[in-house]
Design an enzyme around this catalytic site. Structure first.
Site, short mmCIF file in Angstrom:
data_model
loop_
_atom_site.label_atom_id
_atom_site.label_comp_id
_atom_site.label_asym_id
_atom_site.label_seq_id
_atom_site.Cartn_x
_atom_site.Cartn_y
_atom_site.Cartn_z
CE LYS A 39 -35.53 25.62 -21.88
NZ LYS A 39 -34.43 24.60 -21.54
C1 LIG Z 1 -33.16 24.48 -22.19
C2 LIG Z 1 -32.11 23.81 -21.48
C3 LIG Z 1 -30.71 23.95 -21.71
C4 LIG Z 1 -30.13 24.89 -22.85
O1 LIG Z 1 -30.25 26.32 -22.65
P1 LIG Z 1 -30.06 27.53 -23.80
O2 LIG Z 1 -30.70 28.76 -22.90
O3 LIG Z 1 -31.01 27.06 -24.85
O4 LIG Z 1 -28.83 27.42 -24.19
C5 LIG Z 1 -29.77 23.24 -21.26
N1 LIG Z 1 -29.91 22.50 -19.94
C6 LIG Z 1 -31.52 22.10 -19.85
C7 LIG Z 1 -31.83 21.04 -18.85
C8 LIG Z 1 -32.48 23.03 -20.62
O5 LIG Z 1 -33.86 22.50 -20.08
#
Ligand SMILES: *Cc1c(COP(=O)(O)O)cnc(C)c1O
Length: 476
Positions: free
Chosen positions: A120
């Site tokens: 993120k």
């Molecule tokens: C947010 C997140 C996801 C999921 O991603 P999306 O964009 O919501 O599909 C997967 N793995 C981790 C570690 C995350 O923080």
């Protein structure tokens, strides 16, 4: 380049106009009027670019109301080796999202080398700099209000800390995040960051955010903003690393590559879909879910059936524990030939707690044209994958990445490069690694002792009025 809503009833707007908002006024999500196209010559020119130039090549086609020179500065300041420094041995931090080869035609794409050890950061860091730029231009300020179970909140806070014109109010369930996640967020001492521990669960935090957002007068008066996963600025930042990963594992544009994506809200894999629509030669987009398999069910059956928060499992891959996939509507808009009326009809059922089935009306037959396939994992699968990956390749992966790798191994064509997106580093989810391997995962040395730092947070009851009062006080 204008942006339109998936429900077809909102005016077209520019990038800067949609950046700070969330949903379109008609309840839809924004997408570009049409996808910019990269042809073979473009791809050849992009092949040798470093991450920053590649990001500019992609983003400048999607953002046309920020002068190119300014956009370049924003990108250069965001994607620096010293920000994405938590590389594995042998990786070059200058690559920003380096790959790691596991075996022939099987790679990890390291997206989690940033400050909070999860992918993120890739999008949120850009958002922080874009927000600051756009707010400074218009003389506005924003108070970002969000709810987190861990990854989103920390990524947002590390991206927004110290930024002019921005305050962050982040609600998290009191004593329910991991010790590491709690320490990451609560140890921040920046005075524009407000951590609020709510006596309740994650859904209570989310309900408080919703209650504030539905109070339109309060929202307008206090310039409440959001950085949730439907934010278009986050999606476009994520498009870039599909290009980077593609070039890293191919020699020519005639080759195709598949990507496996641990998925929750469908934001990350939606960016892969957009990269494909822009001309990146992608073979399969593998949607990997955990026990919360609403997306796997859709891609297998054509039925989209959100679960409701009472039927959401708490798993060892908590950042994928979702009841509905917020960005999924973007793909369905494209799947229906961009039929806003159809999307409105489908989501009028979903928004009322129902489901829809695309088998009967023929749309589901076209899903394969977009390359989507899917699978899921359970806790035991993830532990096994973590153990096997350690034994076979000497690489420790986290539970989310293990989900992606497990499904990738089931569905891969050995003749096509498969790139598994590494969405978090194992240090972020220590307990599961200890359970799988019996040892504590290595953590970047600068983060040793993180849990011992002084913490700054306020505890609050599950009460929407309390958070409004808190924001009012802190912004006076
Ligand atoms: C947010 C997140 C996801 C999921 O991603 P999306 O964009 O919501 O599909 C997967 N793995 C981790 C570690 C995350 O923080």
């Amino acid at each position: 380049m204008k942006y339109i809503s998936t429900r077809g009833q909102s005016p077209a707007l520019t990038f800067s106009e949609i950046l700070l908002g969330g949903l379109a006024p008609d309840g839809g999500l924004y997408l570009p009027e049409s996808y910019p196209q990269f042809n073979d010559a473009d791809l050849t020119a992009m092949r040798g670019m470093n991450y920053r130039d590649l990001a500019f090549a992609v983003l400048s086609r999607l953002v046309d109301d920020i002068p190119a020179a300014d956009l370049k500065i924003i990108i250069d300041k965001t994607y620096r080796a010293d920000v994405y420094s938590f590389t594995r041995p042998g990786q070059n931090a200058e690559d920003i999202t380096p790959t790691l080869k596991l075996e022939d035609n099987l790679y990890l794409l390291s997206l989690s080398n940033g400050p909070t050890l999860a992918f993120k950061d890739m999008a949120m860091q850009l958002l922080g700099n874009l927000f600051e730029y756009v707010l400074a231009k218009t003389g506005q300020t924003t108070n970002i209000l969000g709810a987190t179970s861990g990854d989103t909140g920390s990524a947002a806070e590390y991206a927004m800390r110290g930024k002019k014109g921005i305050r962050v109010f982040m609600l998290s369930p009191h004593k329910k995040m991991s010790r590491f996640q709690t320490a990451q967020m609560f140890s921040l001492q920046d005075d524009n960051i407000f951590n609020i521990a709510v006596k309740g669960v994650f859904d209570d935090c989310q309900d408080m955010v919703k209650a504030v957002s539905n109070d339109h007068a309060f929202k307008a008066a206090h310039h409440i903003g959001a950085v949730n996963s439907i934010n278009w600025g986050r999606i476009i930042a994520q498009v870039v690393y599909y290009f980077k990963g593609y070039f890293a594992v191919t020699q020519s544009n005639q080759q195709k590559v598949s990507f496996a994506v641990p998925s929750g809200n469908f934001g990350n894999v939606c960016a892969g879909h957009i990269a494909r629509m822009m001309g990146l030669p992608i073979d399969k987009l593998v949607v990997a879910t955990n026990e919360n398999d609403v997306l796997d069910e859709f891609f297998k059956t054509g039925v989209y059936r959100p679960r409701g928060s009472a039927n959401t499992y708490h798993t060892s891959s908590p950042s994928m524990d979702i009841s509905k996939a917020s960005n999924f509507e973007r793909f369905i808009y494209d799947l229906t030939g961009r039929d806003g009326e159809k999307v409105r009809e489908l989501w009028s059922t979903v928004d009322n707690g129902g489901s829809f089935d695309l088998k009967a009306n023929g749309y589901f037959d076209q899903v394969k044209d977009y390359g989507f396939v899917s699978g899921s994992s359970n806790h035991q699968n993830r532990l096994n994958t973590i153990r096997e990956t350690q034994a076979k390749y000497g690489v420790t992966i986290d539970t989310h990445t293990a989900d992606g790798l497990k499904v990738a191994q089931e569905l891969r064509n050995p003749n096509v490069p498969m790139v598994v997106l590494e969405t978090a580093l194992p240090a972020k989810f220590e307990d599961a690694i200890v359970e799988a391997l019996g040892t504590v995962p290595e953590r970047p040395t600068v983060l040793n002792g993180l849990e011992d730092l002084p913490q700054r947070f306020d505890v609050m009851d599950f009460d929407a009025e309390a958070i409004k009062q808190y924001i009012t006080e802190k912004t006076r």
